[in-house]
Design a protein around this motif. Structure first.
Motif, PDB file in Angstrom:
ATOM      1  N   SER A  37       0.817  -1.220   0.000  1.00 16.88           N
ATOM      2  CA  SER A  37       0.000   0.000   0.000  1.00 16.88           C
ATOM      3  C   SER A  37       0.847   1.265   0.000  1.00 16.88           C
ATOM      4  CB  SER A  37      -0.953   0.005   1.203  1.00 16.88           C
ATOM      5  OG  SER A  37      -0.254   0.268   2.400  1.00 16.88           O
ATOM      6  N   ILE A  38       2.072   1.176   0.476  1.00 16.56           N
ATOM      7  CA  ILE A  38       2.950   2.358   0.475  1.00 16.56           C
ATOM      8  C   ILE A  38       3.143   2.867  -0.955  1.00 16.56           C
ATOM      9  CG2 ILE A  38       5.298   3.181   0.932  1.00 16.56           C
ATOM     10  CD1 ILE A  38       5.284   1.199   3.354  1.00 16.56           C
ATOM     11  N   VAL A  70     -12.160   9.042  -9.257  1.00 21.07           N
ATOM     12  CA  VAL A  70     -12.974   8.468  -8.190  1.00 21.07           C
ATOM     13  C   VAL A  70     -12.568   7.010  -7.958  1.00 21.07           C
ATOM     14  CG1 VAL A  70     -15.328   7.819  -7.539  1.00 21.07           C
ATOM     15  CG2 VAL A  70     -14.902  10.036  -8.595  1.00 21.07           C
ATOM     16  N   ASN A  71     -12.255   6.298  -9.047  1.00 19.15           N
ATOM     17  CA  ASN A  71     -11.826   4.900  -8.912  1.00 19.15           C
ATOM     18  C   ASN A  71     -10.563   4.778  -8.064  1.00 19.15           C
ATOM     19  OD1 ASN A  71     -13.869   3.795 -10.446  1.00 19.15           O
ATOM     20  ND2 ASN A  71     -12.698   3.844 -12.335  1.00 19.15           N
ATOM     21  N   ILE A 101      -9.613   3.548  -0.473  1.00 20.55           N
ATOM     22  CA  ILE A 101     -10.441   3.463   0.742  1.00 20.55           C
ATOM     23  C   ILE A 101     -10.811   2.015   1.040  1.00 20.55           C
ATOM     24  CG2 ILE A 101     -12.719   4.041   1.670  1.00 20.55           C
ATOM     25  CD1 ILE A 101     -12.355   6.792   0.185  1.00 20.55           C
ATOM     26  N   ILE A 102     -11.231   1.280   0.016  1.00 18.96           N
ATOM     27  CA  ILE A 102     -11.601  -0.129   0.228  1.00 18.96           C
ATOM     28  C   ILE A 102     -10.376  -0.932   0.647  1.00 18.96           C
ATOM     29  CG2 ILE A 102     -12.438  -2.206  -0.956  1.00 18.96           C
ATOM     30  CD1 ILE A 102     -14.721  -0.487  -1.626  1.00 18.96           C
ATOM     31  N   ALA A 103      -9.223  -0.646   0.038  1.00 16.52           N
ATOM     32  CA  ALA A 103      -8.003  -1.382   0.388  1.00 16.52           C
ATOM     33  C   ALA A 103      -7.589  -1.113   1.837  1.00 16.52           C
ATOM     34  CB  ALA A 103      -6.869  -1.007  -0.573  1.00 16.52           C
ATOM     35  N   VAL A 104      -7.701   0.123   2.289  1.00 14.06           N
ATOM     36  CA  VAL A 104      -7.359   0.428   3.684  1.00 14.06           C
ATOM     37  C   VAL A 104      -8.329  -0.267   4.637  1.00 14.06           C
ATOM     38  CG1 VAL A 104      -7.275   2.287   5.405  1.00 14.06           C
ATOM     39  CG2 VAL A 104      -6.106   2.559   3.220  1.00 14.06           C
ATOM     40  N   MET A 105      -9.605  -0.259   4.317  1.00 13.08           N
ATOM     41  CA  MET A 105     -10.585  -0.972   5.151  1.00 13.08           C
ATOM     42  C   MET A 105     -10.274  -2.466   5.179  1.00 13.08           C
ATOM     43  SD  MET A 105     -14.057   1.156   4.079  1.00 13.08           S
ATOM     44  CE  MET A 105     -14.949  -0.311   3.827  1.00 13.08           C
ATOM     45  N   LEU A 164     -13.353  -6.641  -4.607  1.00 10.21           N
ATOM     46  CA  LEU A 164     -13.823  -5.304  -4.974  1.00 10.21           C
ATOM     47  C   LEU A 164     -12.652  -4.356  -5.230  1.00 10.21           C
ATOM     48  CD1 LEU A 164     -16.122  -3.342  -5.420  1.00 10.21           C
ATOM     49  CD2 LEU A 164     -16.230  -2.995  -2.942  1.00 10.21           C
ATOM     50  N   ALA A 165     -11.651  -4.380  -4.353  1.00 12.50           N
ATOM     51  CA  ALA A 165     -10.468  -3.526  -4.546  1.00 12.50           C
ATOM     52  C   ALA A 165      -9.737  -3.914  -5.831  1.00 12.50           C
ATOM     53  CB  ALA A 165      -9.530  -3.623  -3.344  1.00 12.50           C
ATOM     54  N   GLY A 166      -9.657  -5.206  -6.113  1.00 12.10           N
ATOM     55  CA  GLY A 166      -9.014  -5.673  -7.343  1.00 12.10           C
ATOM     56  C   GLY A 166      -9.760  -5.220  -8.584  1.00 12.10           C
ATOM     57  N   TRP A 167     -11.077  -5.271  -8.519  1.00  8.96           N
ATOM     58  CA  TRP A 167     -11.887  -4.816  -9.654  1.00  8.96           C
ATOM     59  C   TRP A 167     -11.656  -3.327  -9.898  1.00  8.96           C
ATOM     60  CZ3 TRP A 167     -16.462  -1.682  -9.617  1.00  8.96           C
ATOM     61  CH2 TRP A 167     -17.099  -1.608 -10.860  1.00  8.96           C
ATOM     62  N   LEU A 168     -11.652  -2.538  -8.822  1.00 10.85           N
ATOM     63  CA  LEU A 168     -11.404  -1.099  -8.964  1.00 10.85           C
ATOM     64  C   LEU A 168      -9.983  -0.833  -9.461  1.00 10.85           C
ATOM     65  CD1 LEU A 168     -13.222   0.111  -5.751  1.00 10.85           C
ATOM     66  CD2 LEU A 168     -13.877   0.668  -8.108  1.00 10.85           C
ATOM     67  N   GLY A 169      -9.009  -1.593  -8.966  1.00 11.63           N
ATOM     68  CA  GLY A 169      -7.635  -1.462  -9.446  1.00 11.63           C
ATOM     69  C   GLY A 169      -7.537  -1.809 -10.924  1.00 11.63           C
TER      70      GLY A 169
END
Length: 153
Positions: free
Chosen positions: A69-70, A86-87, A93-97, A133-138
């Protein structure tokens, strides 16, 4: 699927033009997804081996994810083109959660293996959904916005 834009957004956290974040996420993602299977192994067999495997997978996933994440945070805060998406913010945000849940999961297992059922397993399942979900957004960042991609001319 949306068309890729004509320009690219270069990563600042890169080595010789290769973005680090996508390179670093594979092992943490694999560990956190395999955690669901090792939890099932423990739940179905009761063998403490699977509890130890789950502890290690949770640790590798959480710590490896924070390290990866860094590079993502460096790109998010230093590259204007990513900051405007926005993506990009949604992915972050999803990755941090998700990493917060993964860290909690590891801490629960570190203190008491009896927490694997039901709480550890439930957190593992929620974490795996958030990874998807984070992977899809990535993926949208890469394939729709050409983040870290060099387009042919």
């Amino acid at each position: 699927m949306a068309e890729i834009k004509e320009h690219t957004i270069k990563s600042r956290a890169a080595i010789i033009g290769h973005p680090l974040h996508p390179l670093m996420i594979h092992f943490p993602v694999a560990a956190l997804m395999a955690l669901v299977a090792s939890d099932l192994g423990y739940i179905l067999s009761g063998d403490p081996f699977w509890a130890r495997v789950s502890l290690w997978l949770a640790g590798v996933g959480a710590f490896g994810g924070w390290i990866a994440s860094i590079a993502g945070i460096i790109d998010l805060v230093t590259v204007k083109g990513i900051r405007r998406l926005v993506n990009g913010w949604s992915h972050a945000i999803i990755a941090v959660m998700m990493l917060s849940l993964a860290s909690l999961n590891w801490l629960m297992r570190f203190s008491d293996t009896d927490l694997i059922l039901p709480w550890g397993f439930a957190v593992s399942l929620v974490t795996s959904v958030m990874i998807a979900l984070a992977g899809w957004l990535g993926g949208r960042l890469v394939y729709e916005h050409a983040v870290g991609v060099e387009l042919e001319k």
